[in-house]
Design an enzyme around this catalytic site. Structure first.
Site, short mmCIF file in Angstrom:
data_model
loop_
_atom_site.label_atom_id
_atom_site.label_comp_id
_atom_site.label_asym_id
_atom_site.label_seq_id
_atom_site.Cartn_x
_atom_site.Cartn_y
_atom_site.Cartn_z
N ASP A 131 0.62 -1.04 0.22
CA ASP A 131 -0.01 0.42 -0.39
C ASP A 131 0.62 0.98 0.30
O ASP A 131 1.82 2.00 1.27
CB ASP A 131 -0.75 -0.06 1.44
CG ASP A 131 -2.32 -1.16 1.68
OD1 ASP A 131 -1.97 -1.79 0.11
OD2 ASP A 131 -2.52 -0.91 2.19
N GLY A 178 -3.47 -5.46 1.06
CA GLY A 178 -3.80 -6.94 0.32
C GLY A 178 -5.08 -7.58 1.15
O GLY A 178 -4.44 -7.96 2.09
N GLY A 214 -6.06 -10.43 1.61
CA GLY A 214 -6.01 -12.22 1.79
C GLY A 214 -4.60 -11.90 3.02
O GLY A 214 -5.17 -12.10 3.81
N ALA A 215 -3.01 -11.00 2.67
CA ALA A 215 -2.27 -10.92 3.40
C ALA A 215 -2.70 -9.97 4.64
O ALA A 215 -2.72 -10.04 6.29
CB ALA A 215 -1.42 -9.28 2.89
N ASN A 216 -4.03 -8.62 4.92
CA ASN A 216 -4.14 -8.20 5.89
C ASN A 216 -5.48 -9.21 6.93
O ASN A 216 -4.89 -9.33 8.13
CB ASN A 216 -5.08 -6.65 5.66
CG ASN A 216 -5.13 -6.10 4.53
OD1 ASN A 216 -3.52 -6.14 4.49
ND2 ASN A 216 -5.35 -5.01 4.18
N GLU A 234 -9.57 -10.84 -4.77
CA GLU A 234 -8.80 -9.92 -5.44
C GLU A 234 -7.46 -10.87 -6.00
O GLU A 234 -6.76 -10.78 -6.34
CB GLU A 234 -8.29 -9.25 -4.42
CG GLU A 234 -9.03 -8.17 -3.60
CD GLU A 234 -7.53 -6.93 -3.67
OE1 GLU A 234 -8.12 -6.04 -2.67
OE2 GLU A 234 -7.19 -7.61 -2.06
N GLY A 272 -22.32 -1.43 13.23
CA GLY A 272 -22.13 -2.94 14.27
C GLY A 272 -22.24 -3.72 12.50
O GLY A 272 -21.91 -3.60 11.64
N ASP A 285 -8.99 5.48 10.98
CA ASP A 285 -8.43 4.99 9.25
C ASP A 285 -8.87 4.09 9.10
O ASP A 285 -8.73 2.73 10.12
CB ASP A 285 -6.97 5.10 9.17
CG ASP A 285 -6.16 4.81 8.09
OD1 ASP A 285 -7.17 3.98 7.35
OD2 ASP A 285 -5.06 4.53 7.55
N ALA A 293 -8.97 -1.92 6.04
CA ALA A 293 -8.51 -2.79 6.21
C ALA A 293 -9.61 -3.15 7.69
O ALA A 293 -9.05 -4.35 8.15
CB ALA A 293 -7.04 -2.59 6.45
N ALA A 294 -10.28 -2.16 7.75
CA ALA A 294 -11.07 -2.53 9.45
C ALA A 294 -12.01 -3.84 8.87
O ALA A 294 -12.17 -4.46 9.74
CB ALA A 294 -12.04 -1.50 9.96
N GLY A 295 -12.35 -4.19 7.85
CA GLY A 295 -13.21 -5.32 7.35
C GLY A 295 -12.86 -6.39 7.19
O GLY A 295 -12.13 -7.43 8.13
N ASP A 296 -10.77 -6.03 7.29
CA ASP A 296 -10.01 -7.24 6.79
C ASP A 296 -9.71 -7.14 8.53
O ASP A 296 -9.41 -8.87 8.97
CB ASP A 296 -8.72 -7.07 6.49
CG ASP A 296 -9.17 -6.32 4.81
OD1 ASP A 296 -9.74 -6.95 4.15
OD2 ASP A 296 -8.00 -5.74 4.68
P1 ADP Z 1 -15.37 -2.04 5.15
O1 ADP Z 1 -13.68 -2.24 5.76
O2 ADP Z 1 -15.68 -4.26 4.37
O3 ADP Z 1 -15.50 -1.91 5.02
P2 ADP Z 1 -16.46 -2.29 8.23
O4 ADP Z 1 -16.07 -0.50 7.36
O5 ADP Z 1 -17.66 -2.04 7.87
O6 ADP Z 1 -15.79 -2.69 6.73
O7 ADP Z 1 -15.27 -2.13 8.92
C1 ADP Z 1 -15.59 -3.69 9.36
C2 ADP Z 1 -16.19 -3.66 10.67
O8 ADP Z 1 -14.54 -3.46 11.51
C3 ADP Z 1 -17.62 -3.21 11.45
O9 ADP Z 1 -17.99 -4.44 11.14
C4 ADP Z 1 -17.02 -3.32 12.63
O10 ADP Z 1 -16.76 -4.17 13.77
C5 ADP Z 1 -15.68 -2.73 12.98
N1 ADP Z 1 -15.61 -1.16 12.06
C6 ADP Z 1 -14.94 -0.61 11.27
N2 ADP Z 1 -15.05 0.98 11.53
C7 ADP Z 1 -15.34 0.92 12.64
C8 ADP Z 1 -15.44 2.48 13.33
N3 ADP Z 1 -15.28 3.78 13.16
N4 ADP Z 1 -15.90 1.90 15.20
C9 ADP Z 1 -16.27 0.91 15.52
N5 ADP Z 1 -16.27 -0.66 14.87
C10 ADP Z 1 -15.74 -0.02 13.53
#
Ligand code: ADP
Length: 301
Positions: A12, A38, A40-42, A139, A224, A245, A248-251
């Site tokens: 990245d 990436g 997968g790696a994340n 990916e 949620g 930021d 990669a929260a989803g990862d």
């Molecule tokens: P993606 O990155 O795939 O778009 P999300 O943004 O929905 O996925 O984030 C994945 C998960 O991470 C969420 O379902 C939640 O559990 C957590 N998360 C993401 N952003 C936040 C936030 N701002 N506050 C608290 N939890 C978060």
């Protein structure tokens, strides 16, 4: 036993910026940094940092990014012995802008990830007898995803599919998936209607269940997750954190969910692990650098 991750590995290239540029516009950003990425790696790093034995199967290119990426994965305790260094192509790269409101936009050049083929599948197959959970994303080529899910089914391995970046999935793939984890945008694209509320998400989940998936988990960012099976329909609220930021929260969520399942937790608790990992990752910059350690994770929970 292990978690297997069959997917992408990217470098990245990130610029933090006051706001995202409009088409044709040039703006001066804040700082620049590189970080392992990436999907997968994340997800592999997220699971491994939570102390689950995790093996990555995929490809990097024969460039300096490839060397650094493998080194960083190994430092996070991801087993990279089955990652192939493809000297003929560049490593996958993502160019990412993140603004002060933690919104991002991303362009990916797939590079080596796009070359994943039958030979990688054979390496994956070799590890299947020792696997408990297989993590997949979109990916690498879709025919490889379908073949991997079939292999996992033969070995009774739990299949998690993160259908990202969004694309239409072949009908034969759905019944091979134990848990599908779209965010609200990806879920909307899979079912062909926009997800604007928890109700919409529950409807989308029912639609995806009817295609043969066993469990649907729809990630709705700071709100949620909606979690549905044939027997249950639940909502798990997000943890409250100060997000800087959300790349990669989803990862992080998927890695946390997989680590919870690997430890034998029932689905609702494993989803809570995912939500905690996702929330913690949103409090730090970068994809892989933002994945929580086991100690940070336990302190938070
Ligand atoms: P993606 O990155 O795939 O778009 P999300 O943004 O929905 O996925 O984030 C994945 C998960 O991470 C969420 O379902 C939640 O559990 C957590 N998360 C993401 N952003 C936040 C936030 N701002 N506050 C608290 N939890 C978060």
């Amino acid at each position: 036993m292990t978690i297997l991750v069959f997917g992408s590995i990217n470098m990245d290239l990130v610029i933090r910026t006051p706001r995202l540029p409009a088409p044709g516009e040039t703006i001066i950003g804040h700082e620049f940094f590189t970080a392992g990425g990436g999907k997968g790696a994340n997800q592999a790093v997220a699971a491994a940092r939570l102390a689950a034995p995790t093996k990555m199967i995929g490809r990097v290119g024969g460039d300096s990014f490839g060397v650094t990426l493998l080194q960083q994965l190994a430092e996070s305790n991801v087993d990279v012995d089955s990652v192939f260094v493809d000297e003929s192509v560049a490593s996958g790269v993502a160019i990412i802008a993140v603004d002060d409101a933690a919104q991002n936009n991303i362009i990916i050049a797939s590079g080596a990830n796009h070359q994943v083929d039958q030979s990688d599948l054979e390496r994956l197959s070799h590890h299947m007898p020792q696997a408990k959970v297989l993590l997949l994303q979109l990916e690498i080529p879709l025919d490889m995803i379908v073949a991997a899910a079939k292999l996992a089914r033969q070995h009774n391995v739990t299949v998690l599919l993160d259908p990202a970046p969004a694309q239409a999935l072949p009908a034969e793939l759905y019944p091979l998936i134990d848990i599908i984890t779209p965010n609200e945008i990806e879920a909307g694209q899979l079912v062909d209607f926009p997800i604007k509320s928890q109700d919409d998400a529950q409807h989308a989940a029912q639609r995806l269940l009817s295609r043969g998936v066993k469990t649907v988990v729809i990630k709705m960012g700071a709100v949620g997750v909606v979690c549905a099976t044939a027997e249950s329909a639940d909502f798990v609220p997000a943890f409250s954190v100060q997000a800087v930021d959300t790349v990669a929260a989803g990862d992080a969520f998927n890695g946390g969910l997989a680590a919870g399942l690997f430890e034998g937790l029932p689905l609702p608790q494993a989803v809570r692990w995912g939500a905690a990992a996702g929330a913690l990752s949103a409090t730090k910059a970068g994809a892989q650098p933002s994945m929580p350690t086991r100690a940070e994770f336990e302190a938070f929970l």
